[in-house]
Each structure stands twice: as C-alpha cells, then as structure tokens.
Enzyme design. Sequence first.
Site, PDB file in Angstrom:
ATOM      1  N   GLU A  53      39.602  34.255  26.940  1.00 18.32           N
ATOM      2  CA  GLU A  53      38.960  34.288  28.249  1.00 18.32           C
ATOM      3  C   GLU A  53      37.678  33.441  28.270  1.00 18.32           C
ATOM      4  O   GLU A  53      37.370  32.806  29.269  1.00 18.32           O
ATOM      5  CB  GLU A  53      38.655  35.728  28.658  1.00 18.32           C
ATOM      6  CG  GLU A  53      39.885  36.542  28.995  1.00 18.32           C
ATOM      7  CD  GLU A  53      40.726  35.921  30.116  1.00 18.32           C
ATOM      8  OE1 GLU A  53      40.147  35.263  31.007  1.00 18.32           O
ATOM      9  OE2 GLU A  53      41.951  36.081  30.081  1.00 18.32           O
ATOM     10  N   TYR A 140      34.018  38.216  36.239  1.00 18.30           N
ATOM     11  CA  TYR A 140      35.387  37.754  35.980  1.00 18.30           C
ATOM     12  C   TYR A 140      35.821  38.089  34.558  1.00 18.30           C
ATOM     13  O   TYR A 140      36.899  38.655  34.338  1.00 18.30           O
ATOM     14  CB  TYR A 140      35.488  36.245  36.232  1.00 18.30           C
ATOM     15  CG  TYR A 140      36.789  35.676  35.718  1.00 18.30           C
ATOM     16  CD1 TYR A 140      37.939  35.743  36.493  1.00 18.30           C
ATOM     17  CD2 TYR A 140      36.877  35.123  34.442  1.00 18.30           C
ATOM     18  CE1 TYR A 140      39.152  35.260  36.017  1.00 18.30           C
ATOM     19  CE2 TYR A 140      38.083  34.645  33.953  1.00 18.30           C
ATOM     20  CZ  TYR A 140      39.215  34.714  34.742  1.00 18.30           C
ATOM     21  OH  TYR A 140      40.399  34.249  34.255  1.00 18.30           O
ATOM     22  N   ASP A 158      40.178  34.655  40.129  1.00 20.25           N
ATOM     23  CA  ASP A 158      39.750  33.295  39.803  1.00 20.25           C
ATOM     24  C   ASP A 158      40.225  32.354  40.908  1.00 20.25           C
ATOM     25  O   ASP A 158      40.700  32.810  41.969  1.00 20.25           O
ATOM     26  CB  ASP A 158      40.275  32.869  38.430  1.00 20.25           C
ATOM     27  CG  ASP A 158      41.800  32.764  38.380  1.00 20.25           C
ATOM     28  OD1 ASP A 158      42.471  33.060  39.401  1.00 20.25           O
ATOM     29  OD2 ASP A 158      42.326  32.371  37.329  1.00 20.25           O
TER      30      ASP A 158
END
Length: 376
Positions: A53, A140, A158
Amino acid sequence: MYKTAADLLKPWGSRYTEFAGELTSWYRQNRKDWPWRSRFARDGDPFAVWVSEIMLQQTTIGAVLPAYNRFMDTFPSVHHLALATEDAVREACRGLGYYRRFRMMHEAAQVLTKNLEVGEPVNWPRDFVSWKHLPGIGDYTAAAISSIAFGYPKAVVDGNVERVFSRLFNLAIVPDMKWKKIFQAAGDQLVPSEAPGPSDFNQGLMELGQSVCIKGRPRCGLCPVSSYCAAFAAGTQSEVPLTKPKMTFEDVRVHLFIQEKRDRIGLLQRSSNARFLKGTWSFPSAIETDDGALLWETPQINLNGAREIGLVKHGITKHRIEVVVSLLDSAMDVAGMKWFTMDEVESKLVSNMDRKAFHLFQRRRLTTPLEAFFDV
C-alpha cells in the site's frame, strides 16, 4: 444534485447488499495474483500488505512489481525494516520516487517493534483509527491495510473508486474533496461488515476501476455490476466523470556533475534542505536559477574543467526537469564524498533522475575514452 451518501444510495433501496455480493463474487474469480496478495495469503503477515500500500501510492503497479520483491527480499519482516539504516531503505525502494513515504514507514516500523526482540510477535493495529496513529499513515492507507489485512469494515476510496462511483451514480463532476467525503460515506455503507467481505469488497472495487471501469471507454460488457450503473443505463459512461483540468508544470534545470577516479564514481548526499530528493546519494548536484546561478543541493564542488556530455528529461510531481549532465576532468575529494564502483553506483542511486544521468554517462563512455572529453 446529490448532497449526501444517502441521496446516492436511495434509488437502490435494499439492493446495496446485493451489489457487494456480486462485486466480491466477481473479484474472487478474477483477482490478479499480485505478489503482495500471494504473500499475505501464504503467511498472513500484515507487513506484506502494508509495504504494497505504501509503494502503490502515486506509483503504477508495473513500477512497483520489481521493487516490491526486492524490498521484501531485503526486509522480510517489520523487524528487519526497523533495524535497517536509512540508506538501506532508500536502496531497497530505489526508482519509486516520493521517498518521504518510505522514511515514514521506517519510523513506523520502529514504533511497532519498540522494546521487542527480533521475531517477537508484533501488536499490530487492527482498525482504521489505530493505523492512523502511526507515522505516514493517512485515511486511504489506514482503510486499505485495516480492511485487507484485518477485515475491518472501512471503504477504500482512491481515484479508481471515485471513477466507479461517478459512473454508478452518473455524476458529471470533477471528483474533489467534497465528493471524496460523499463517496467515502457511501462506500462505508456498502462495505460488508464481516471478514473477508471488507477485504474482497475493497480490492474488488479498486480492481474493477483498474481493469474494467477504466478511463475513456470502459469495458462495460465485462462489468459484474453494470445493472447498478446509472451511467451505463443512460449511455453516458464514457462522459463521466468529467476530466480534471490539465496540471500546470514548473520548468526546472538541474546540473549533475560526474567525477571518475580509477574506475570509481564520486557521490555525495543531498542535504536535508534540498528541493528534490532530500538525503539521497547523487552526483554533485545544483539547480540553475533564472539568472544562471547554481543553488547547490549537495556540498558544492569546484567546476573547473567541467564538460557537458548531454541532457536527460525527468519529471517530479509538478516539475518538468531538464538535467544537464557534465563530466569533470579531475577527481576532487570534498567533505562527505564517497567513491563507488560502477556496480555500486547503480544500487546507490535511488532516484530515476540520477540513474538516467548515469546511464547517459555509461553510453558515452562505451564509445569515448575519458580523456577525449577534455581534448581542446
């Protein structure tokens, strides 16, 4: 115009639970076998998800794939990352850019392993809020890691998800922070509440945007949730969301000076106050001002006898960079300079800008002896 997530979802009634089921069923049959997914499936280690990520922030999957495997081979666990030097972390993620994210990850690894022996179990954060307490973790990333690694029911929004939602609800908008908040609230209502639902839902929604609900002309014939899509029903799927205004760029001229001594190359570290790529190893580097002066990013060197050998182009965020690559006819030691073999230079240069300059130098050296560059 819709104002809230409830406004968006109202036409669906109770069908939103069916939407989640159809999306996750499609994902389980069609998911890509990325290395972070296979590692997590094999080992169950949240570190594999976390690394992916961080790497995927503003970076394409194609660029991440070789770097991910290199990084995980170098640091197979959060303990190994925590004990690493900053230089070693930079080398492992070379070529990806945005190096602050890896510095913050390094700090977070040290927080997580504080007072632990290597190999001792880590008390991982398990929910959205707890992940946000770590350095470098925003909304996020916290949502992605907590949902994928721990099944926490928090939607991940996103750019791909924004495009999917804009089409699902036929919104002729340019997604902005206001819409991101609305999409986040809608996603939080849609995401299943129990594992593995949150993980498969979020990864499915992102993969849908990456491979099916793509920019321009979406592949609606392959979409598992086209029956829910208001844009598809209206025939406007290629028109929404609206295109963002083109980004404006600042032109910058950077000078890199290469010194060679007994088949070794001299490198310096950029200062902590450098405009670009703080703290990274580079050739002596300076930015050219409008009046032609040089603002040094590394310790300054003497430029007597410098000869330009070519130009390379590069981009960093909103900057278009022209890089002037020059050779120096004498090797001068300055404070902080270290001399590396050609192979070592390749691994020390973490920025693609510096690597492009080095590859230009190597091509020139294949055809021209060093002394020939300085013949008058």
